[in-house]
Scaffold this motif. Sequence first.
Motif, mmCIF file in Angstrom:
data_model
loop_
_atom_site.group_PDB
_atom_site.id
_atom_site.type_symbol
_atom_site.label_atom_id
_atom_site.label_comp_id
_atom_site.label_asym_id
_atom_site.label_seq_id
_atom_site.Cartn_x
_atom_site.Cartn_y
_atom_site.Cartn_z
ATOM 1 N N SER A 1 -16.402 39.915 22.672
ATOM 2 C CA SER A 1 -15.202 40.025 21.845
ATOM 3 C C SER A 1 -15.027 41.442 21.325
ATOM 4 O O SER A 1 -13.914 41.981 21.295
ATOM 5 C CB SER A 1 -15.292 39.056 20.658
ATOM 6 O OG SER A 1 -15.319 37.719 21.097
ATOM 7 N N SER B 1 -21.299 36.353 23.118
ATOM 8 C CA SER B 1 -19.862 36.131 22.939
ATOM 9 C C SER B 1 -19.281 37.105 21.921
ATOM 10 O O SER B 1 -18.135 37.551 22.050
ATOM 11 C CB SER B 1 -19.595 34.694 22.484
ATOM 12 O OG SER B 1 -20.265 34.416 21.265
ATOM 13 N N GLU C 1 -24.862 37.524 19.266
ATOM 14 C CA GLU C 1 -24.560 36.641 20.388
ATOM 15 C C GLU C 1 -23.754 37.393 21.448
ATOM 16 O O GLU C 1 -22.947 38.267 21.139
ATOM 17 C CB GLU C 1 -23.762 35.416 19.910
ATOM 18 C CG GLU C 1 -24.501 34.524 18.925
ATOM 19 C CD GLU C 1 -25.743 33.875 19.550
ATOM 20 O OE1 GLU C 1 -25.702 33.570 20.761
ATOM 21 O OE2 GLU C 1 -26.735 33.709 18.825
#
Length: 223
Positions: free
Chosen positions: A88, A84, A82
């Motif tokens: 991160s 995200s 993903e």
Amino acid sequence: MYKILVADDERDVVSLLKDYFEMNDYLVITAYSGAEAVEKAAQNPDIILLDVNMPDGDGLSVCRKIRDHVSCPILFLTARIEDSDKISGFASGGDDYIIKPFSIEELGARVAAHIRRDHRIKAQANVRFFGGLTIDYTAKTVSVDSAAIELPKKEYQIIEFLSLNCGQVFDKEQIYEKVWGYDADGDSSVIAEHIRRIRAKLAKCGEEYHMETVWGMGYKWVK
């Protein structure tokens, strides 16, 4: 011989990677948990392969702990893809993602490419001269006529970031994210105070002009 740290809680994966990289003339250091990876990172590897999901500290938290102390590339091994997760990972200090299952040959090629690029950057950016100012990026020192300028870590990191990107303008938020990290607690307003302190120290040596304010936009480093 390049040194590689392989950190993964799956022992068969570690064994596979250890055999492959040793066959390709790497010195392989292994770790099976986050805590062990942090400990082994002190051995100064040339590159780190870090599993995202490990017990006793996941890969992202390990990366955040060690990133201020190791400058080598850090590649995450993960089944997650993903956006995200990627954000991160990069925010924590990672350099690349290797998606499981992976081709061992492709992994080897990407590891070699990262090491080559890292060594080129270090060779090019080892020492730079700006007027009477000398920045040694290996020793992390700034000096004028061989006299060192005393700088706390964050002040040095601001100089390092701006000088390595000489001529480019960065606003306070960009500098804060680069030096403190994307997920740091704090406020980018501290940048102005740090810049003021840096300028005051450079001014004593007649070198304050390197830190230039671009009104309404941010700051840049000039030769």
